[in-house]
Design a protein around this motif. Structure first.
Motif, PDB file in Angstrom:
ATOM      1  N   LYS A   1     -13.089   1.597  11.440  1.00 57.37           N
ATOM      2  CA  LYS A   1     -12.543   2.482  10.411  1.00 57.37           C
ATOM      3  C   LYS A   1     -13.475   3.666  10.160  1.00 57.37           C
ATOM      4  O   LYS A   1     -13.009   4.786   9.958  1.00 57.37           O
ATOM      5  CB  LYS A   1     -12.352   1.694   9.105  1.00 57.37           C
TER       6      LYS A   1
ATOM      7  N   VAL B   1       2.283   6.292   8.678  1.00 56.06           N
ATOM      8  CA  VAL B   1       1.422   6.879   7.657  1.00 56.06           C
ATOM      9  C   VAL B   1       2.172   6.969   6.334  1.00 56.06           C
ATOM     10  O   VAL B   1       3.402   7.075   6.302  1.00 56.06           O
ATOM     11  CB  VAL B   1       0.926   8.292   8.057  1.00 56.06           C
TER      12      VAL B   1
ATOM     13  N   ASN C   1      -7.437   4.179   4.292  1.00 59.71           N
ATOM     14  CA  ASN C   1      -6.027   4.199   3.881  1.00 59.71           C
ATOM     15  C   ASN C   1      -5.091   4.663   4.998  1.00 59.71           C
ATOM     16  O   ASN C   1      -3.893   4.850   4.767  1.00 59.71           O
ATOM     17  CB  ASN C   1      -5.832   5.115   2.673  1.00 59.71           C
ATOM     18  N   PHE C   2      -5.626   4.868   6.182  1.00 60.12           N
ATOM     19  CA  PHE C   2      -4.815   5.338   7.311  1.00 60.12           C
ATOM     20  C   PHE C   2      -4.111   4.158   7.966  1.00 60.12           C
ATOM     21  O   PHE C   2      -4.741   3.147   8.296  1.00 60.12           O
ATOM     22  CB  PHE C   2      -5.714   6.049   8.323  1.00 60.12           C
ATOM     23  N   CYS C   3      -2.807   4.258   8.090  1.00 60.98           N
ATOM     24  CA  CYS C   3      -2.010   3.195   8.711  1.00 60.98           C
ATOM     25  C   CYS C   3      -0.852   3.847   9.430  1.00 60.98           C
ATOM     26  O   CYS C   3      -0.590   5.031   9.269  1.00 60.98           O
ATOM     27  CB  CYS C   3      -1.504   2.227   7.643  1.00 60.98           C
TER      28      CYS C   3
ATOM     29  N   HIS D   1       0.834  -1.224   0.000  1.00 62.53           N
ATOM     30  CA  HIS D   1       0.000   0.000   0.000  1.00 62.53           C
ATOM     31  C   HIS D   1       0.856   1.257   0.000  1.00 62.53           C
ATOM     32  O   HIS D   1       0.452   2.274  -0.562  1.00 62.53           O
ATOM     33  CB  HIS D   1      -1.026  -0.005   1.136  1.00 62.53           C
TER      34      HIS D   1
ATOM     35  N   VAL E   1      -4.039  -1.021   6.939  1.00 58.08           N
ATOM     36  CA  VAL E   1      -4.654  -1.214   5.620  1.00 58.08           C
ATOM     37  C   VAL E   1      -4.703  -2.713   5.345  1.00 58.08           C
ATOM     38  O   VAL E   1      -3.712  -3.418   5.567  1.00 58.08           O
ATOM     39  CB  VAL E   1      -3.827  -0.493   4.532  1.00 58.08           C
TER      40      VAL E   1
ATOM     41  N   ASP F   1      -3.895  10.611   0.084  1.00 61.34           N
ATOM     42  CA  ASP F   1      -4.808   9.475  -0.044  1.00 61.34           C
ATOM     43  C   ASP F   1      -5.437   9.052   1.271  1.00 61.34           C
ATOM     44  O   ASP F   1      -6.501   8.419   1.269  1.00 61.34           O
ATOM     45  CB  ASP F   1      -4.068   8.280  -0.668  1.00 61.34           C
ATOM     46  N   TRP F   2      -4.781   9.337   2.380  1.00 56.48           N
ATOM     47  CA  TRP F   2      -5.405   8.951   3.661  1.00 56.48           C
ATOM     48  C   TRP F   2      -6.081  10.129   4.348  1.00 56.48           C
ATOM     49  O   TRP F   2      -6.943   9.921   5.202  1.00 56.48           O
ATOM     50  CB  TRP F   2      -4.430   8.224   4.586  1.00 56.48           C
TER      51      TRP F   2
ATOM     52  N   LEU G   1       0.209   4.867  -1.995  1.00 52.68           N
ATOM     53  CA  LEU G   1      -0.404   5.967  -1.242  1.00 52.68           C
ATOM     54  C   LEU G   1       0.566   7.092  -0.906  1.00 52.68           C
ATOM     55  O   LEU G   1       1.761   6.876  -0.721  1.00 52.68           O
ATOM     56  CB  LEU G   1      -0.973   5.437   0.085  1.00 52.68           C
TER      57      LEU G   1
ATOM     58  N   ASN H   1      -9.704   9.786   4.132  1.00 53.60           N
ATOM     59  CA  ASN H   1     -10.040   8.396   3.788  1.00 53.60           C
ATOM     60  C   ASN H   1      -9.429   7.447   4.819  1.00 53.60           C
ATOM     61  O   ASN H   1      -8.369   6.847   4.590  1.00 53.60           O
ATOM     62  CB  ASN H   1      -9.534   8.045   2.386  1.00 53.60           C
ATOM     63  N   PRO H   2     -10.103   7.301   5.956  1.00 51.62           N
ATOM     64  CA  PRO H   2      -9.545   6.470   7.043  1.00 51.62           C
ATOM     65  C   PRO H   2      -9.194   5.048   6.608  1.00 51.62           C
ATOM     66  O   PRO H   2      -8.350   4.412   7.228  1.00 51.62           O
ATOM     67  CB  PRO H   2     -10.675   6.465   8.083  1.00 51.62           C
TER      68      PRO H   2
END
Lengths: 367, 367
Positions: free
Chosen positions: B270, B235, B230-232, B215, B280, B223-224, B219, B227-228
């Protein structure tokens, strides 16, 4: 009791929407301790006619008769110099808001920030009328390639800094046009505003100012990562940026003043796994939020300038335009931020710092 | 038909949790085209005993008999050099995962990244046994003041870069210890790994490697934000970082290999306005996601090294430890990413790029 008189308080960047949300949010302007609100025109469709801006103001005034509303047009190809002159003569608007296309809520009708020249006749009319150009100063994100094929990255973190050359060019081309770089979020933007004003000797000479929100005095990237309620555009940046914003807010420099950019979104548009709406709702407690920061930095004596004097002066607000002559007073009494505000139709808006306890309350008082 | 044989594929960074989520997710390792998975130990409580790691492996093996599982301990004060030696002799673990306290999901039991010295006896035992130290390389966020009272900001964007000196010190202190900087997200980290390995003449000499997720090859911060899903943690960073990660993945350098860090969270964790879980979920389609990026950069011929050769070699995986000798084959056939994956109990996990169409499908084939 410990009190501070903040005078006629101004929030120079307010979103109140339409319909049920408008009815819910407009009364919170006064609840938050604000007398005068500059209303943003990014409705759907955006406000670009005299008829609509007059009707919108009437709607707001009916909901909150004591609040003073300054109105604005949305910069687009629908505007003409003639319309600008006419609106100014009628005192129907105080400024025109410029949204680069695609950078925030309801900005799809915005302009290309790489080329403002199509709007120069509008700016010329505004300059002549003393109207304010309110700019959302971000370039749209773009990775890898710019127009000349070189690598140039624009992303959420540098989008504001990348816009600053366009701001400087506008000021050079229209040195008498009043311009506000709205909701500054970066040290780079603060430094640019200071640089532009370096030869200012008197508050009356200020032509390029910046509004600062209250939530950007609290937040950095760590606070909105994983917390969509704190997600807004422009996004809150890094700790050095936050420090620069606080320093500007408490600086006593007349070209930094308050605009909350408070933006209400229904909770259902915040608690989503994709497509979270951008905006932080601070309206109902803006003055208590601000007082808390100013106190933390031993600057309560600078709060009146920031929320009243400087904004009134920049917009050249006349005594006769102010609906209520009551001053806003802050006094030391704890107040709990509600978990949510709702209307009878079930719309839920979660305020900034929901559940926290703030140290200052707010009231209005006749002078 | 256009096909590529990827050999015995490895995902060297996998989270499969426990209970219902584990039953839902473990089969997706194989569905995503992976033969061998290195399993992370951040359960609640974390895995720090021989008994638990053996039972956990049995649970996973029962769910997916064809998948090869490499297991790990969670670095904490519960570990002893004796336990490390014993676990190594029994082939119960392949490594030990180090989480700085407080930086990601279930990392509360982690270590202080400013001082690893308390764990040096553990590292010495690991070095002797040829075990791998897996490091989540981020410093906890901190604004304004460091230990010496100076201003030092650590935030989500520079947390990995700020950790790199600690990585270099560890390598200097234990030059034969195998270390992986897990899920690299920055150009700075990539450059550090390259620098550490600059005198490497043969793959067998690599002691410090990095895993890259899939990911993070797609990303960036844009992109995050909003847009949770895609949140990691760490980050996704900026466009230049993403380019550096892709360049490393397709470089053919033996110290960069694949670890998905796929992390399943129920949709309800999420789609929240506060406290969104970081992670993700890519597991069910990791190889198709990877193939798409590698093809875009004309590097499909480098994919086998990245997902098989380099990881197998670094972990020194023995032929006899591999449960299924089938190779993973990608072939050109479009596949749609499902909107969600669910189990019969109603747990919903939304996969990365839900609803998108990918260009490569995956199958296993006897050699």
């Amino acid at each position: 009791m410990e009190e501070y008189n903040l005078g006629i308080t101004c929030d120079m960047h307010v979103h109140v929407r339409e319909g049920a949300m408008c009815e819910l949010v407009v009364p919170t302007i006064k609840q938050g301790g604000i007398s005068l609100a500059y209303i943003m025109p990014n409705l759907q469709p955006p406000i670009t006619t005299l008829d609509r801006v007059i009707k919108y103001k009437e709607t707001l005034q009916a909901i909150s008769p004591d609040t003073t509303f300054l109105m604005s047009f949305y910069l687009s190809k629908d505007l003409t110099p003639e319309l600008i002159h006419k609106a100014a003569k009628l005192n129907a608007i105080s400024g025109v808001k410029c949204y680069p296309a695609g950078v925030t809520t309801n900005s799809a009708s915005g302009v290309d920030p790489n080329d403002f020249s199509a709007f120069y006749p509008i700016f010329k009319a505004m300059e002549a009328e003393g109207l304010v150009l309110n700019i959302h100063g971000e370039k749209p994100s773009m990775a890898n390639k710019n127009d000349t094929g070189e690598t140039e990255d624009i992303h959420l973190l540098n989008a504001e800094e990348k816009f600053l050359p366009a701001l400087k060019k506008l000021h050079n081309d229209f040195p008498k046009l009043k311009i506000i770089l709205e909701h500054c979020t970066t040290e780079a933007a603060i430094n640019t505003i200071i640089e532009i004003n370096k030869d200012i000797k008197d508050i009356s000479e200020v032509k390029v100012a910046a509004t600062l929100t209250v939530h950007h005095l609290y937040l950095t990237i760590d606070d909105w990562a994983g917390n969509p309620i704190n997600f807004c555009k422009p996004v809150a940046k890094l700790p050095n940026d936050k420090r620069a914003l606080i320093k500007a807010a408490i600086s006593g420099k007349p070209y930094f003043f308050f605009g909350s950019d408070s933006a209400p979104h229904p909770l259902m548009n915040k608690a989503r796994h994709v497509g979270v709406c951008a905006g932080v709702f601070t309206q109902s407690l803006v003055i208590p939020y601000l007082a808390q920061v100013f106190e933390e930095f031993n600057a309560l004596d600078k709060l009146k300038d920031f929320v009243s004097t400087f904004g009134l002066r920049f917009y050249n607000v006349k005594e006769t335009d102010i609906k209520s002559k009551k001053d806003t007073i802050i006094y030391r009494k704890e107040i709990k931020v509600p978990e949510e505000i709702t209307d009878e139709k079930g719309t839920i808006v979660v305020p900034f710092k929901a559940g926290d306890t703030l140290k200052w309350s707010v009231k209005f008082q006749s002078t």
